[in-house]
Design a protein around this motif. Structure first.
Motif, PDB file in Angstrom:
ATOM      1  N   GLY A  20     111.810  23.355  43.187  1.00  0.00           N
ATOM      2  CA  GLY A  20     110.601  23.549  42.921  1.00  0.00           C
ATOM      3  C   GLY A  20     110.169  23.282  44.159  1.00  0.00           C
ATOM      4  N   LYS A  21     110.288  23.628  44.620  1.00  0.00           N
ATOM      5  CA  LYS A  21     109.526  24.188  46.762  1.00  0.00           C
ATOM      6  C   LYS A  21     109.727  25.177  47.166  1.00  0.00           C
ATOM      7  N   ARG A  22     109.145  25.596  47.852  1.00  0.00           N
ATOM      8  CA  ARG A  22     109.484  27.092  48.813  1.00  0.00           C
ATOM      9  C   ARG A  22     110.157  27.103  50.030  1.00  0.00           C
ATOM     10  N   VAL A  23     111.149  28.696  50.279  1.00  0.00           N
ATOM     11  CA  VAL A  23     111.815  27.872  50.719  1.00  0.00           C
ATOM     12  C   VAL A  23     111.679  29.100  51.597  1.00  0.00           C
ATOM     13  N   ALA A  24     111.429  29.559  53.397  1.00  0.00           N
ATOM     14  CA  ALA A  24     111.368  30.571  53.822  1.00  0.00           C
ATOM     15  C   ALA A  24     112.220  30.304  54.486  1.00  0.00           C
ATOM     16  N   THR A  25     112.537  32.200  54.515  1.00  0.00           N
ATOM     17  CA  THR A  25     113.888  32.704  55.523  1.00  0.00           C
ATOM     18  C   THR A  25     114.209  34.281  55.258  1.00  0.00           C
ATOM     19  N   SER A  26     114.861  34.529  56.392  1.00  0.00           N
ATOM     20  CA  SER A  26     114.773  36.395  56.836  1.00  0.00           C
ATOM     21  C   SER A  26     116.341  36.767  55.884  1.00  0.00           C
ATOM     22  N   TYR A  27     116.774  35.557  55.267  1.00  0.00           N
ATOM     23  CA  TYR A  27     118.322  35.914  53.976  1.00  0.00           C
ATOM     24  C   TYR A  27     117.343  35.850  52.995  1.00  0.00           C
ATOM     25  N   GLU A  28     116.072  36.555  52.449  1.00  0.00           N
ATOM     26  CA  GLU A  28     116.387  36.631  50.932  1.00  0.00           C
ATOM     27  C   GLU A  28     117.694  36.350  49.808  1.00  0.00           C
ATOM     28  N   VAL A  29     118.456  36.960  49.746  1.00  0.00           N
ATOM     29  CA  VAL A  29     119.129  37.452  48.503  1.00  0.00           C
ATOM     30  C   VAL A  29     120.283  36.138  48.818  1.00  0.00           C
ATOM     31  N   LEU A  30     120.392  35.657  49.875  1.00  0.00           N
ATOM     32  CA  LEU A  30     121.707  34.973  50.744  1.00  0.00           C
ATOM     33  C   LEU A  30     121.498  33.877  50.276  1.00  0.00           C
ATOM     34  N   VAL A  31     120.291  33.028  50.183  1.00  0.00           N
ATOM     35  CA  VAL A  31     119.183  31.317  49.806  1.00  0.00           C
ATOM     36  C   VAL A  31     119.277  31.996  48.385  1.00  0.00           C
ATOM     37  N   ARG A  32     118.735  32.614  48.175  1.00  0.00           N
ATOM     38  CA  ARG A  32     119.164  33.080  46.692  1.00  0.00           C
ATOM     39  C   ARG A  32     119.909  32.559  45.276  1.00  0.00           C
ATOM     40  N   ASN A  33     120.722  33.179  46.026  1.00  0.00           N
ATOM     41  CA  ASN A  33     122.446  33.452  45.678  1.00  0.00           C
ATOM     42  C   ASN A  33     122.436  31.851  45.764  1.00  0.00           C
ATOM     43  N   TYR A  34     122.262  30.792  47.043  1.00  0.00           N
ATOM     44  CA  TYR A  34     123.257  29.762  47.323  1.00  0.00           C
ATOM     45  C   TYR A  34     122.716  29.090  46.214  1.00  0.00           C
ATOM     46  N   LEU A  35     121.042  28.710  45.750  1.00  0.00           N
ATOM     47  CA  LEU A  35     120.704  28.291  45.247  1.00  0.00           C
ATOM     48  C   LEU A  35     120.899  28.216  43.856  1.00  0.00           C
ATOM     49  N   THR A  36     120.948  29.006  43.050  1.00  0.00           N
ATOM     50  CA  THR A  36     121.200  29.746  41.975  1.00  0.00           C
ATOM     51  C   THR A  36     122.506  28.712  42.161  1.00  0.00           C
ATOM     52  N   GLU A  37     123.496  29.665  42.763  1.00  0.00           N
ATOM     53  CA  GLU A  37     125.209  28.873  41.722  1.00  0.00           C
ATOM     54  C   GLU A  37     125.207  27.475  41.999  1.00  0.00           C
ATOM     55  N   ARG A  38     124.174  26.780  42.426  1.00  0.00           N
ATOM     56  CA  ARG A  38     124.271  25.420  42.733  1.00  0.00           C
ATOM     57  C   ARG A  38     123.107  24.380  41.543  1.00  0.00           C
ATOM     58  N   GLY A  39     122.667  25.642  40.939  1.00  0.00           N
ATOM     59  CA  GLY A  39     121.742  25.002  39.976  1.00  0.00           C
ATOM     60  C   GLY A  39     120.302  24.742  40.422  1.00  0.00           C
ATOM     61  N   ILE A  40     119.747  25.089  41.010  1.00  0.00           N
ATOM     62  CA  ILE A  40     118.450  25.033  41.873  1.00  0.00           C
ATOM     63  C   ILE A  40     117.736  25.346  41.936  1.00  0.00           C
ATOM     64  N   THR A  41     116.831  25.574  41.133  1.00  0.00           N
ATOM     65  CA  THR A  41     114.996  27.046  41.079  1.00  0.00           C
ATOM     66  C   THR A  41     114.056  25.914  42.464  1.00  0.00           C
ATOM     67  N   ALA A  42     113.996  26.993  42.899  1.00  0.00           N
ATOM     68  CA  ALA A  42     113.133  27.059  43.812  1.00  0.00           C
ATOM     69  C   ALA A  42     112.751  28.977  44.535  1.00  0.00           C
ATOM     70  N   GLU A  43     111.252  29.138  44.740  1.00  0.00           N
ATOM     71  CA  GLU A  43     110.737  30.098  45.556  1.00  0.00           C
ATOM     72  C   GLU A  43     111.170  30.369  46.740  1.00  0.00           C
ATOM     73  N   VAL A  44     112.069  31.307  47.538  1.00  0.00           N
ATOM     74  CA  VAL A  44     112.126  31.744  47.886  1.00  0.00           C
ATOM     75  C   VAL A  44     111.870  33.088  48.858  1.00  0.00           C
ATOM     76  N   VAL A  45     111.072  32.282  49.895  1.00  0.00           N
ATOM     77  CA  VAL A  45     109.415  33.235  50.822  1.00  0.00           C
ATOM     78  C   VAL A  45     110.193  34.411  51.798  1.00  0.00           C
ATOM     79  N   ARG A  46     110.609  35.408  51.708  1.00  0.00           N
ATOM     80  CA  ARG A  46     111.608  36.706  52.804  1.00  0.00           C
ATOM     81  C   ARG A  46     110.452  37.138  54.048  1.00  0.00           C
ATOM     82  N   LEU A  47     110.892  36.001  54.965  1.00  0.00           N
ATOM     83  CA  LEU A  47     109.939  36.605  56.100  1.00  0.00           C
ATOM     84  C   LEU A  47     110.921  37.298  57.182  1.00  0.00           C
ATOM     85  N   ASP A  48     110.208  38.182  58.260  1.00  0.00           N
ATOM     86  CA  ASP A  48     111.036  38.547  59.343  1.00  0.00           C
ATOM     87  C   ASP A  48     110.741  37.749  60.596  1.00  0.00           C
ATOM     88  N   GLY A  49     112.125  37.552  61.839  1.00  0.00           N
ATOM     89  CA  GLY A  49     111.501  37.217  62.548  1.00  0.00           C
ATOM     90  C   GLY A  49     111.496  35.343  62.498  1.00  0.00           C
TER      91      GLY A  49
END
Length: 281
Positions: free
Chosen positions: A110-139
């Motif tokens: 249920g939390k917000r995760v900031a990362t420059s690697y949106e797809v990688l992080v979202r897939n990682y969380l999904t595979e482990r049954g974790i629902t979170a908002e992935v916030v994509r940022l550069d830099g």
């Protein structure tokens, strides 16, 4: 002609160029700005592209192979596969958040995760049954928690000092251990890829091993060979001096001094260590 994508800038660029040069391929001179570099002698053509774009071009089949980061390949989401790891540009991806608010993977729910690697992080969380908002940022993303953009971050961690300075601590298992990789389309490899792969493997072996020659009493050969088993098997030859043999074996570069100590202990002498070049493999 094999078409190969090479990083044009960043931490992957120079090591990739150096590795290809050691493998016998033509490369840009220092400061060169060529975007396309033909190497007709080796029947290849190099395309210098942004590291993050390389997986996209490979996945689309526009080029036959490319060098990029494992992290960039997984984050691209394209239909390309890792063909060989290349042993440089290593990095570790971890989650980090404010002390006390997140301590385990379950706390990300249920939390917000900031990362420059949106797809990688979202897939990682999904595979482990974790629902979170992935916030994509550069830099740089270390300040996103303090600014209220996210509750935690997922980023490359080296010493962790930058994260600690931002009031964040690393938690959970690593998301990914990344390094430079040779990638290709997820299809039957083009025939020329075999030569490229074999040459890069030769460079890797030359970097990781040295060639060790030593003399040893015949009755001590079995003990010595157990210390230097080589890649497949060492070469053992009789010497003109009765009762002695010459041994040649490949030895891991980082263990050279320790191996020499062990060989002296079993009676080996005249130990010579020689660096290997890929052309000699």
């Amino acid at each position: 002609m094999l078409r190969i994508a090479v990083p044009n800038k960043g931490s992957l660029s120079e090591p990739a160029t150096q590795m290809l040069r050691e493998a016998g391929y033509r490369q840009r001179r220092d400061g060169g700005r060529e975007l396309v570099l033909p190497d007709p002698e080796n029947d290849v053509e190099f395309f210098f592209l942004r590291p993050r774009d390389i997986a996209v071009y490979v996945g689309a089949g526009v080029v036959d192979a490319g060098i990029t980061g494992r992290d960039l390949l997984l984050d691209s989401g394209v239909d390309a596969v890792e063909h060989r790891s290349l042993g440089f540009a290593g990095s570790t991806f971890r989650f980090a958040g404010p002390e006390g608010s997140v301590r385990s993977l379950a706390d990300i729910e249920g939390k917000r995760v900031a990362t420059s690697y949106e797809v990688l992080v979202r897939n990682y969380l999904t595979e482990r049954g974790i629902t979170a908002e992935v916030v994509r940022l550069d830099g740089a993303i270390e300040s996103t928690v303090q600014l209220g953009v996210a509750d935690l971050v997922a980023d490359v961690v080296e010493t962790g000092s930058t994260l600690r300075a931002a009031g964040l601590h690393v938690f959970g298992d690593p998301i990914l251990q990344s390094e430079a990789v040779l990638i290709r389309p997820n299809a039957e490899p083009k025939s020329g890829l075999t030569v490229l792969d074999r040459r890069l493997h030769g460079v890797l072996v030359a970097r990781r091993y040295v060639l060790m020659d030593y003399d040893c009493p015949v009755e001590k050969v079995d003990a010595a060979v157990s210390i230097t088993p080589g890649l497949e098997s060492p070469t053992v030859s009789p010497l003109h001096r009765t009762g002695w043999a010459a041994v040649r074996a490949m030895v891991p570069r980082e263990r050279t001094n320790a191996v020499m100590d062990e060989l002296y202990d079993v009676g080996a002498r005249a130990i010579i260590v020689t660096s290997i070049t890929a052309s000699r493999l």
